[in-house]
Every structure is written in structure tokens, then in C-alpha cells.
Design an enzyme around this catalytic site. Structure first.
Site, short mmCIF file in Angstrom:
data_model
loop_
_atom_site.label_atom_id
_atom_site.label_comp_id
_atom_site.label_asym_id
_atom_site.label_seq_id
_atom_site.Cartn_x
_atom_site.Cartn_y
_atom_site.Cartn_z
N HIS A 14 10.18 18.09 55.44
CA HIS A 14 9.78 17.37 54.68
C HIS A 14 8.53 17.73 53.79
O HIS A 14 7.94 18.48 54.26
CB HIS A 14 9.54 15.85 55.11
CG HIS A 14 8.45 16.01 56.03
ND1 HIS A 14 7.03 15.59 55.55
CD2 HIS A 14 8.33 15.83 57.41
CE1 HIS A 14 6.47 15.64 56.70
NE2 HIS A 14 7.40 15.57 57.78
N GLU A 89 11.27 13.32 63.75
CA GLU A 89 10.02 14.03 64.47
C GLU A 89 9.92 13.26 66.06
O GLU A 89 10.35 12.13 66.37
CB GLU A 89 8.76 13.45 63.78
CG GLU A 89 7.60 14.34 64.27
CD GLU A 89 7.71 15.73 64.30
OE1 GLU A 89 8.40 16.51 65.28
OE2 GLU A 89 7.15 16.32 63.48
#
Length: 212
Positions: A14, A89
Site C-alpha cells: 500500500h 499485515e
């Protein structure tokens, strides 16, 4: 289940967030992109992927990944993305929201650093926990490829995920596997009965620098 399939997998991180700038562990906190600061890296990635076609698009469900995907995919006619929370994550538990300066004197944190992530942070995931869920996420991508004939798949995820996949597919040491914002890797992967092997790997964008 049929298992023999070859995929080109483009896996990217990202864009920039405020916590990236502050070097805080974001983990599974749902942090938005830092705009307009995030645009330069994402524009570079969008340009890199110009003209590419993907049979499937998969993303972490966290906002920063969905925002990144929306930016690089706008007007491209790519498939509707599938969101998969297994691509989040690593869960850093009590370390989330904190940075090195705040944690460096904590012996539990030092032990985690010394273990290269193999230990679990308090309330978080170990590297093996992350590997286990990534194996399930990759399995779903390959299963869909077998069913639908996919050959090229885009994945938008997080730095820790890519670092762990680089450790698995490229043999890159834990501390050397980081990629920059809106950057990642292009892998050719073959799944056979004995597991997944990588036959080629390259940076995305091709001259991607490591930062943040």
C-alpha cells in the site's frame, strides 16, 4: 483438488500513511493513506502497470490497501477485487502504534527483534502465525486459478506480508526483505503437489527504491 498450476503474481504494498512517516508499527490498525503525500509513489506504480491485464485482483481488506488499489486500478477495467483479511499485515499486538524510540528499552521488544519476528509480540502474531494464514490466502488464489483459468493475479497487501513471502520464495533474510511504499515484487510461481516454487522474481516498479 487439482494442484498443478503456474501463476504470475504481482504483489504490491500500500501507499504512504502518517504512521509510515512516524515509523510506527501499524499492524492491523485500519489506517488511511496520507494524502496527497502518498500520490507520488502510487502514480509511479500506476504508470508501471499501465497496459497490464490481470485475471484476478485480491487485496487486504484494510483501508490503506483498498485506497491504493482504487488509485492504481481506476479506469483500467480490471476484475472486481476480492478482499481477503488473511492478507492483512502481521498483528503486532501491544507494539502497534509505537515506534523504535518508544520500544527500544523494552526487553520483550528486544527479544522479538533478535528473533527476526519468529517470536510473537504480546497479544500479536509470530512469524509462523503469519506464514500459516498466508499459506491459506495463497491456496485460495491458486484454487481460484485452477477453477477459472487465471494466469496473472494482482495482490495489494502490506510490507510485512511481502517480506515474509520474499523470505519464502527468494530466500531473502528477514531484515533485507522490505519494499517501499506502493512497490513490491513480480513472481512466477508454480504450485505442484509438493508445494509452491518460485521460478522468477523482479521488482515492481522495476527501479523501485526502498523507503519508509
Amino acid at each position: 483438488m487439482a494442484s498443478d498450476v503456474c501463476l504470475e503474481l504481482v504483489v504490491v504494498r500500500h501507499g504512504l500513511t502518517q504512521w509510515n512517516l512516524d515509523k510506527r508499527y501499524q499492524g492491523q490498525r485500519d489506517i488511511e493513506l496520507l494524502m496527497p503525500d502518498a500520490l507520488a509513489d502510487m502514480d509511479r506504480l500506476r504508470l508501471e502497470l499501465e497496459g497490464e491485464r490481470f485475471d484476478a485482483v485480491v487485496s487486504s481488506d484494510l483501508t490503506r490497501c483498498r485506497q491504493t488499489l482504487a488509485h492504481i486500478a481506476e479506469g483500467r477495467g480490471w476484475p472486481e477485487p476480492r478482499l481477503d483479511e488473511r492478507l492483512r499485515e502481521n498483528d503486532f499486538g501491544e507494539f502497534e502504534g509505537r515506534n523504535w524510540e518508544e520500544l527500544e528499552d523494552d526487553p520483550v521488544y528486544r527479544a522479538w527483534i533478535d528473533s527476526a519476528g519468529e517470536l510473537a509480540p504480546p497479544g500479536g502474531e509470530s512469524a509462523q502465525d503469519l506464514r500459516d494464514r498466508l499459506a491459506l490466502a495463497l491456496g485460495a488464489i491458486f484454487d481460484a486459478a485452477v477453477e477459472a483459468g487465471h494466469r496473472r493475479v494482482l495482490v495489494v497487501t502490506h510490507g510485512g506480508v511481502i517480506r515474509e513471502l520474499r523470505r519464502e520464495f527468494e530466500g531473502v533474510p528477514f531484515w533485507e526483505g522490505v519494499v517501499g511504499q506502493a512497490a513490491g515484487r513480480r513472481w512466477t510461481l508454480i504450485r505442484q503437489a509438493e508445494g509452491i516454487t518460485c521460478t522468477s522474481s523482479s521488482a515492481v516498479p522495476r527501479q523501485a527504491s526502498v523507503s519508509g
